[in-house]
Design an enzyme around this catalytic site. Structure first.
Site, PDB file in Angstrom:
ATOM      1  N   GLY A 374       0.846  -1.201   0.000  1.00 30.62           N
ATOM      2  CA  GLY A 374       0.000   0.000   0.000  1.00 30.62           C
ATOM      3  C   GLY A 374       0.866   1.230   0.000  1.00 30.62           C
ATOM      4  O   GLY A 374       2.088   1.139   0.208  1.00 30.62           O
ATOM      5  N   GLY A 377       2.484   5.741   4.320  1.00 29.55           N
ATOM      6  CA  GLY A 377       1.647   6.369   5.345  1.00 29.55           C
ATOM      7  C   GLY A 377       0.268   5.752   5.455  1.00 29.55           C
ATOM      8  O   GLY A 377      -0.599   6.264   6.166  1.00 29.55           O
ATOM      9  N   GLY A 379      -0.559   2.853   6.792  1.00 24.35           N
ATOM     10  CA  GLY A 379      -0.785   2.185   8.077  1.00 24.35           C
ATOM     11  C   GLY A 379      -0.179   0.797   8.181  1.00 24.35           C
ATOM     12  O   GLY A 379      -0.480   0.056   9.114  1.00 24.35           O
ATOM     13  N   LYS A 380       0.743   0.449   7.255  1.00 24.46           N
ATOM     14  CA  LYS A 380       1.333  -0.902   7.268  1.00 24.46           C
ATOM     15  C   LYS A 380       2.178  -1.122   8.529  1.00 24.46           C
ATOM     16  O   LYS A 380       2.031  -2.139   9.216  1.00 24.46           O
ATOM     17  CB  LYS A 380       2.205  -1.111   6.020  1.00 24.46           C
ATOM     18  N   GLU A 503      10.850  -5.120   4.817  1.00 27.06           N
ATOM     19  CA  GLU A 503      11.875  -5.306   3.785  1.00 27.06           C
ATOM     20  C   GLU A 503      12.626  -4.017   3.499  1.00 27.06           C
ATOM     21  O   GLU A 503      12.025  -2.947   3.471  1.00 27.06           O
ATOM     22  CB  GLU A 503      11.199  -5.759   2.484  1.00 27.06           C
TER      23      GLU A 503
HETATM   24  N1  LIG Z   1       4.307   7.051  16.713  1.00 27.56           N
HETATM   25  C1  LIG Z   1       3.409   7.729  15.999  1.00 27.56           C
HETATM   26  N2  LIG Z   1       2.716   8.739  16.568  1.00 27.56           N
HETATM   27  C2  LIG Z   1       1.783   9.419  15.840  1.00 27.56           C
HETATM   28  N3  LIG Z   1       1.489   9.175  14.558  1.00 27.56           N
HETATM   29  C3  LIG Z   1       2.157   8.173  13.930  1.00 27.56           C
HETATM   30  C4  LIG Z   1       3.154   7.407  14.631  1.00 27.56           C
HETATM   31  N4  LIG Z   1       3.639   6.491  13.755  1.00 27.56           N
HETATM   32  C5  LIG Z   1       2.975   6.677  12.586  1.00 27.56           C
HETATM   33  N5  LIG Z   1       2.081   7.683  12.687  1.00 27.56           N
HETATM   34  C6  LIG Z   1       1.154   8.123  11.624  1.00 27.56           C
HETATM   35  O1  LIG Z   1       0.344   7.020  11.261  1.00 27.56           O
HETATM   36  C7  LIG Z   1       0.118   6.969   9.866  1.00 27.56           C
HETATM   37  C8  LIG Z   1       0.497   5.569   9.348  1.00 27.56           C
HETATM   38  O2  LIG Z   1       1.873   5.386   9.501  1.00 27.56           O
HETATM   39  P1  LIG Z   1       2.601   4.002   9.185  1.00 27.56           P
HETATM   40  O3  LIG Z   1       4.008   4.144   9.633  1.00 27.56           O
HETATM   41  O4  LIG Z   1       1.801   2.893   9.762  1.00 27.56           O
HETATM   42  O5  LIG Z   1       2.505   3.958   7.593  1.00 27.56           O
HETATM   43  P2  LIG Z   1       3.201   2.968   6.553  1.00 27.56           P
HETATM   44  O6  LIG Z   1       2.107   2.470   5.698  1.00 27.56           O
HETATM   45  O7  LIG Z   1       4.021   1.968   7.265  1.00 27.56           O
HETATM   46  O8  LIG Z   1       4.115   3.967   5.730  1.00 27.56           O
HETATM   47  P3  LIG Z   1       5.536   3.708   4.983  1.00 27.56           P
HETATM   48  O9  LIG Z   1       5.288   2.736   3.883  1.00 27.56           O
HETATM   49  O10 LIG Z   1       5.854   5.068   4.455  1.00 27.56           O
HETATM   50  O11 LIG Z   1       6.483   3.234   6.009  1.00 27.56           O
HETATM   51  C9  LIG Z   1       0.945   8.086   9.245  1.00 27.56           C
HETATM   52  O12 LIG Z   1       0.062   9.126   8.922  1.00 27.56           O
HETATM   53  C10 LIG Z   1       1.884   8.532  10.358  1.00 27.56           C
HETATM   54  O13 LIG Z   1       2.056   9.918  10.299  1.00 27.56           O
END
Ligand SMILES: Nc1ncnc2c1ncn2[C@@H]1O[C@H](COP(=O)(O)OP(=O)(O)OP(=O)(O)O)[C@@H](O)[C@H]1O
Length: 579
Positions: A374, A377, A379-380, A503
């Site tokens: 996905g 950001g 949510g993964k 990964e």
């Molecule tokens: N510790 C935290 N405190 C507050 N908000 C957070 C925190 N970690 C992530 N977020 C927010 O939660 C949302 C999802 O983040 P997440 O890291 O789960 O995305 P992701 O799909 O893993 O993104 P990527 O592929 O870029 O790593 C984002 O909008 C981010 O700003």
């Protein structure tokens, strides 16, 4: 003193002072003996001048010298014993408290670490507890000892001359008033200093850690300026407190000299008038020293004590935060799990009112691979964090083998969890230490197997020191692919039931890519795996793919099913194929 401080005094008394009451009692006796013997010398000088010199009494001189020698010896011995007893005990308590605070912090939920920077946490472990030194160490010796000296000296001064004593009370009262005012002024300056110090120190540590990015962007001058601003702030703070401290020191010298001049004048008059002997005047001046020194010390000890209580207050506040293990629900230890993970309408938010995941439901059967894909950001990582029990759902439930994850003690669950993250945590040690980190009791056969499976041996054997090669802070002396393989070996050695993989996105050459793929395949075998996948090869291996968009599961299925669907996954896949 605020109510908060009163609470802390009670807390400090109960937890620090009372358990050491016997030791402190012995300490108090020693302080009293120490201070009392200090008074022998001025008394001896009176007899020396008024009896020995005036009456040429050599026999008395010998007695006086013997008494003085005995007093000096007792004073020296009691002082050494005191330091050993109280200061050593204070340092012991500081070590115990530091270890307790560090242990407590490590058991706090992930949210705490999201909200606090590592520099300030270091200060809380190392600096905040140092105040104990003032409570059971040298501070208390000076405070109690000072009080004893003042009371006894005052008694001697009045007995020599009430008139002279009256004269010195005025400058002492002025000095006392100046000190109290000044220290009340300095207190907030000290508090600010510890805050600024923590900030500047942690920024400095980050600068050195991120030196590659800084040099890469030629941003040294920006870092230099930021640091200069920080040290300037510290300098201005120290300057303000130095000026105030010099006011106290200066006024104490001035007032002491003023009192001495007054006493010389008035004392000489009283001697001429036969109301006072020379010996008495000299003894008076010596006793006066026993009052002035502790008074100036005591006012600064007052500030130190307030600072200590402020530090311990922060420590207490921290120790009162609930750890992950004090959750009323999560109290059931879990035995060996199969690894069946179910998300049932999970909603999650980091900040109240800002949902990041919305009604996420899926099932990952034991031993299968679930790929999370996905946009950035979406949510993964958050889903992976929930699987790791780093966070708890706001609504909905996560179950492991039909058991609610929030009812399980985190330790018993994470024992069976393995994580391999993108920017994996390697510390400055050898390859062997970094791998054994996940299972310190592993046998050498287990270690060798893990190293082989993760394809670590292919590069470690080329190093002169093999597995005992030191890899530098965060593994800087290794390539990205090599670091990943160490992280994979570490996870294989832990032999987890549930595995979380993030990964690496960085492009590796095809040889490294293949080696990592092989080692990942070894690692995932038979474990419930969640992989935040960036490589098509990994995604195609997955038993199910979850396409996450804006905190919800947009599509779910195998590679073939999702391609057929011609939806979001198809878009992502064809986009990646093009590049
Ligand atoms: N510790 C935290 N405190 C507050 N908000 C957070 C925190 N970690 C992530 N977020 C927010 O939660 C949302 C999802 O983040 P997440 O890291 O789960 O995305 P992701 O799909 O893993 O993104 P990527 O592929 O870029 O790593 C984002 O909008 C981010 O700003």
């Amino acid at each position: 003193m605020t109510r908060q401080h009163r609470v802390t005094i009670a807390y400090v008394f109960k937890t620090i002072v009372w358990p050491r009451r016997k030791l402190l009692f012995v300490g108090l006796i020693l302080i009293t003996v120490n201070r009392l013997t200090g008074f022998v010398l001025p008394s001896v000088s009176t007899y020396l001048l008024d009896e020995v010199l005036s009456n040429r009494n050599i026999k008395l001189l010998k007695v006086l010298l013997a008494v003085a020698a005995a007093a000096i010896s007792v004073q020296a011995i009691s002082s050494v014993v005191l330091t050993n007893l109280l200061s050593v005990e204070a340092q012991r308590v500081i070590s115990i408290l530091r270890a307790r605070v560090q242990r407590h912090i490590l058991m706090l939920p992930m949210k705490f670490f999201d909200d606090n920077n590592s520099g300030s946490l270091v200060a809380r472990v190392m600096t905040d507890v140092e105040g104990v030194r003032n409570i059971i160490g040298t501070g208390v010796v000076q405070l109690v000892g000072g009080a004893i000296s003042i009371v006894i000296s005052f008694f001697f001064l009045v007995s020599i001359s009430p008139l002279l004593t009256g004269c010195i009370l005025v400058p002492i009262a002025i000095f006392w008033a100046i000190s109290l005012k000044t220290f009340a002024f300095i207190r907030p300056i000290y508090q600010e200093r510890s805050r600024v110090n923590a900030e500047v120190t942690s920024r400095l540590a980050e600068t050195f850690k991120g030196v590659r990015v800084i040099k890469g962007f030629n941003a040294e001058s920006h870092e230099i300026k930021t640091f200069e601003r920080g040290v300037e702030q510290i300098f201005q703070n120290v300057k303000r407190s130095l000026m105030s401290v010099s006011l106290v020191t200066g006024s104490s010298v001035f007032l002491l000299q003023l009192a001495t001049v007054g006493i010389m004048g008035l004392g000489a008059y009283l001697i001429v008038d036969n109301q006072l002997t020379v010996g008495q005047l000299i003894a008076f001046a010596l006793y006066l020293g026993f009052i002035i020194t502790p008074i100036s010390q005591m006012s600064s000890i007052g500030t130190q004590l307030t600072e200590s209580f402020a530090g311990l207050d922060r420590t207490e506040e921290l120790l009162n935060l609930k750890t992950e293990y004090e959750n009323e629900k999560g109290t059931t230890p879990i035995g060996t799990i199969k690894g069946d993970v179910v998300f049932d309408n999970v909603t999650f938010e980091y900040e109240p009112g800002k949902p990041i995941l919305d009604m996420v439901s899926f099932r990952a059967e034991a031993g299968t691979i679930t790929a999370l894909v996905g946009s950035s950001g979406s949510g993964k990582t958050t889903i992976a964090g929930l699987v790791a029990s780093f966070y708890k759902p706001v609504r909905g439930s996560i179950t492991i083998d039909q058991l609610d994850l929030s009812s399980i003690t985190p330790g018993s669950y994470r024992n069976q969890l393995g994580v391999v993250l993108q920017d994996d945590f390697l510390f400055d040690g050898t390859i062997r230490e970094n791998i054994l980190f996940s299972n310190r009791n592993a046998s050498s056969i287990e270690l060798t197997n893990a190293i082989k499976a993760a394809r670590v041996s292919e590069f470690s054997e080329r190093f002169q020191h093999g597995l005992d090669t030191v890899i530098g802070e965060r593994g800087v002396k290794l390539s990205g692919g090599q670091r990943q393989r160490i992280a994979i070996a570490r996870a294989i050695l832990a032999d987890p039931r549930i595995l979380i993989l993030d990964e690496v996105t960085s492009n590796l050459d095809s040889e490294s890519e293949n080696l990592i793929k092989e080692s990942m395949t070894e690692l995932m075998k038979g474990r419930t795996t969640f992989v935040i996948a960036h490589r098509l090869s990994t995604i195609r291996m997955a038993h199910q793919i979850l396409v996450i968009e804006q905190g919800a599961v947009a599509e779910k299925g195998t590679h073939e099913e999702l391609i057929e669907l011609r939806g979001r996954y198809f878009e992502l896949y064809t986009y990646q194929c093009k590049i």
